[in-house]
Scaffold this motif. Structure first.
Motif, PDB file in Angstrom:
ATOM      1  N   VAL A  55     -60.559 -59.476  23.104  1.00 31.46           N
ATOM      2  CA  VAL A  55     -61.263 -60.643  23.106  1.00 31.46           C
ATOM      3  C   VAL A  55     -61.203 -61.646  24.372  1.00 31.46           C
ATOM      4  CG1 VAL A  55     -61.650 -62.650  21.643  1.00 31.46           C
ATOM      5  CG2 VAL A  55     -61.203 -60.567  20.616  1.00 31.46           C
ATOM      6  N   VAL A  56     -60.084 -61.629  24.920  1.00 32.86           N
ATOM      7  CA  VAL A  56     -59.662 -62.610  26.031  1.00 32.86           C
ATOM      8  C   VAL A  56     -59.612 -61.828  27.252  1.00 32.86           C
ATOM      9  CG1 VAL A  56     -58.183 -63.818  24.551  1.00 32.86           C
ATOM     10  CG2 VAL A  56     -57.136 -62.238  25.964  1.00 32.86           C
TER      11      VAL A  56
ATOM     12  N   ALA B  22     -56.286 -64.098  16.540  1.00 25.19           N
ATOM     13  CA  ALA B  22     -55.555 -64.748  17.740  1.00 25.19           C
ATOM     14  C   ALA B  22     -56.412 -64.693  18.987  1.00 25.19           C
ATOM     15  CB  ALA B  22     -54.377 -64.185  17.948  1.00 25.19           C
ATOM     16  N   GLY B  23     -57.042 -63.788  19.202  1.00 28.02           N
ATOM     17  CA  GLY B  23     -57.811 -63.669  20.621  1.00 28.02           C
ATOM     18  C   GLY B  23     -58.932 -64.886  20.639  1.00 28.02           C
TER      19      GLY B  23
ATOM     20  N   GLY C 204     -49.367 -50.978  22.951  1.00 25.75           N
ATOM     21  CA  GLY C 204     -50.603 -50.493  22.391  1.00 25.75           C
ATOM     22  C   GLY C 204     -51.310 -51.565  21.751  1.00 25.75           C
ATOM     23  N   GLU C 205     -51.289 -53.025  22.118  1.00 25.15           N
ATOM     24  CA  GLU C 205     -52.391 -53.963  21.645  1.00 25.15           C
ATOM     25  C   GLU C 205     -53.527 -53.749  22.163  1.00 25.15           C
ATOM     26  OE1 GLU C 205     -54.051 -57.118  19.920  1.00 25.15           O
ATOM     27  OE2 GLU C 205     -51.971 -56.241  19.578  1.00 25.15           O
ATOM     28  N   PHE C 206     -54.603 -54.083  21.110  1.00 30.66           N
ATOM     29  CA  PHE C 206     -55.986 -53.870  21.337  1.00 30.66           C
ATOM     30  C   PHE C 206     -56.719 -55.248  21.200  1.00 30.66           C
ATOM     31  CE2 PHE C 206     -60.211 -52.640  19.931  1.00 30.66           C
ATOM     32  CZ  PHE C 206     -60.905 -52.138  21.195  1.00 30.66           C
TER      33      PHE C 206
ATOM     34  N   ALA D 121     -51.960 -63.624  24.727  1.00 23.87           N
ATOM     35  CA  ALA D 121     -52.405 -62.846  23.802  1.00 23.87           C
ATOM     36  C   ALA D 121     -51.471 -61.793  23.282  1.00 23.87           C
ATOM     37  CB  ALA D 121     -53.888 -62.205  23.859  1.00 23.87           C
ATOM     38  N   THR D 122     -50.847 -60.935  24.102  1.00 18.74           N
ATOM     39  CA  THR D 122     -49.882 -60.162  23.909  1.00 18.74           C
ATOM     40  C   THR D 122     -48.394 -60.843  23.558  1.00 18.74           C
ATOM     41  OG1 THR D 122     -51.001 -58.606  25.621  1.00 18.74           O
ATOM     42  CG2 THR D 122     -48.857 -57.981  24.672  1.00 18.74           C
TER      43      THR D 122
END
Length: 291
Positions: free
Chosen positions: A234-235, A128-129, A227-229, A163-164
């Protein structure tokens, strides 16, 4: 009169065991399932969390406080909160709107749209990123036009928010759609017959129906966003210091990679936030079921 001789069991043969009652077999099955579930939780959840907690407090409370109160950590906490709140707000708006579109309307491509809405759950966040970079990057479809207008998306906070939002939106949508399908359209049609407008119908009829499920989805989306990594890594550009684009997860990864102290205290704080969000979500779900 002839004497009837009954057959005797062969000598040395073990006596037949009595049949196990049905209730006892069910009890044994429940116990087995319970122990398997406990083993799963212990091995994959409790043991890792216990190790992180122990490593976080092993150097002492002073070192723990220094790790979470450093300038880099405070900036990362603030940025994580900002990105999470904005992305959850966007995810809530798009989730409710997309849910109403999928349930209340019939149009060509509706099923495909529903599948695409669930795509973030199946696709790796890193993919996705990368897609966002290809679309909004310097050499992407919209990147040059946005940069000429003075708007930077990739390697900046807007890209992190997109992205999140991408990875957390399905959590809201999956809670909204079943409730809309179960509620049907009769209450809304009755409100329109009585003269209520679209906004009044949504505010007085649709939104109260969605409120429990929507709240549950928002809490889950917030826990996911904090907690998204992968997609954020990437972005974001992963810049520290002035103009920092490091969330807490990126700071943790940097400290672990460079063998710097302070990664485990930050991870422990994220665990606390996530567990608190899940407990709130479970409580909301319990109230919804009991109601």
């Amino acid at each position: 009169m002839a004497e009837v001789v009954l057959d005797e069991p062969a000598t040395g043969a073990p006596p037949a065991s009595p049949p196990v009652p049905q209730g006892e077999r069910a009890t044994r099955g429940r116990r087995t399932v319970r122990w398997v579930a406990l083993a799963y939780v212990a091995v994959l959840v409790l043991v890792p969390l216990g190790v992180i907690t122990w490593r976080a407090f092993e150097p002492g409370l002073a070192a723990f406080w220094d790790a979470i109160s450093s300038e880099q950590a405070v900036t990362a906490f603030r940025l994580t909160l900002e990105v999470a709140l904005v992305s959850v707000l966007l995810g809530t708006l798009f989730g409710v709107g997309l849910g109403l579109l999928l349930v209340r309307f019939r149009f060509p491509g509706r099923r495909l749209l529903g599948v695409l809405a669930d795509l973030p759950i199946a696709v790796s966040p890193i993919v996705a990123g990368l897609a966002l970079v290809l679309v909004y990057g310097r050499n992407g479809w919209f990147g040059p036009a946005l940069e000429s207008a003075g708007i930077q998306v990739v390697y900046a906070v807007p890209g992190m928010i997109l992205a999140t939002t991408f990875v957390s939106l399905p959590l809201v949508l999956r809670e909204v759609v079943p409730v809309l399908e179960e509620a049907g359209t009769d209450p809304e049609q009755a409100a329109r017959v009585l003269g209520a407008g679209s906004w009044t119908t949504f505010r007085r009829i649709t939104l109260p129906t969605l409120r429990p499920a929507l709240t549950y989805g928002v809490v889950l989306a917030l826990a996911r966003a904090v907690g998204e990594f992968g997609a954020v890594a990437v972005v974001s550009g992963n810049v520290s210091g002035s103009g920092q684009t490091q969330t807490v997860t990126l700071v943790i990864a940097e400290r672990i990679t460079q063998l710097e102290p302070g990664a485990f205290p930050l991870a422990f704080v994220l665990i606390l936030v996530t567990v608190a969000a899940l407990l709130v979500a479970a409580r909301l779900r319990r109230k919804d079921v009991s109601a």
